[in-house]
Design an enzyme around this catalytic site. Sequence first.
Site, PDB file in Angstrom:
ATOM      1  N   CYS A  52       0.842  -1.201   0.000  1.00 53.21           N
ATOM      2  CA  CYS A  52       0.000   0.000   0.000  1.00 53.21           C
ATOM      3  C   CYS A  52       0.878   1.252   0.000  1.00 53.21           C
ATOM      4  O   CYS A  52       1.555   1.536   0.982  1.00 53.21           O
ATOM      5  CB  CYS A  52      -0.910  -0.037   1.227  1.00 53.21           C
ATOM      6  SG  CYS A  52      -1.829   1.482   1.519  1.00 53.21           S
ATOM      7  N   CYS A  55       0.132   3.715   2.818  1.00 53.61           N
ATOM      8  CA  CYS A  55       0.618   3.221   4.114  1.00 53.61           C
ATOM      9  C   CYS A  55       2.103   3.510   4.277  1.00 53.61           C
ATOM     10  O   CYS A  55       2.535   4.000   5.324  1.00 53.61           O
ATOM     11  CB  CYS A  55       0.405   1.712   4.232  1.00 53.61           C
ATOM     12  SG  CYS A  55      -1.309   1.170   4.122  1.00 53.61           S
TER      13      CYS A  55
END
Length: 132
Positions: A52, A55
């Site tokens: 991600c 993230c």
Amino acid sequence: MAIQAATWWGGIQKPDKVELHPITSEEEFDRVLLDCQESNKGAVIEWMALWCRKCIYLKPKLEKLGAEFYPHINFYCVDVNCVPKSLIERASVTKMPTIQLWRNGEKQGEVIGGHQAWLVLDEVRDMLKKKR
């Protein structure tokens, strides 16, 4: 919890950055919650995945935010691909990144970080200040 370069502030050493300590199992998650409860601290947990981009981009920014709340709140991260699904379900995580505040063994707040990092950080900061 690793602390990076520190500055002196009012006689107290304040870090510039606090590394997010990884939680890698359900047992470790339980220990973190118990330790925070016994020390009367909160725990901020970033639920993330290495695939991600948001993230990965958010993690160092959360580490800097951790310095603002040091030593009253501990900061952690959980890679959802490396822990049992039961832990993810227990925390009610459905999207990444999700940043949660835990106190007294209970989830007290949550920010789902699907938008710009500075907005996410503002929401996390507000959550932490309201729940002090």
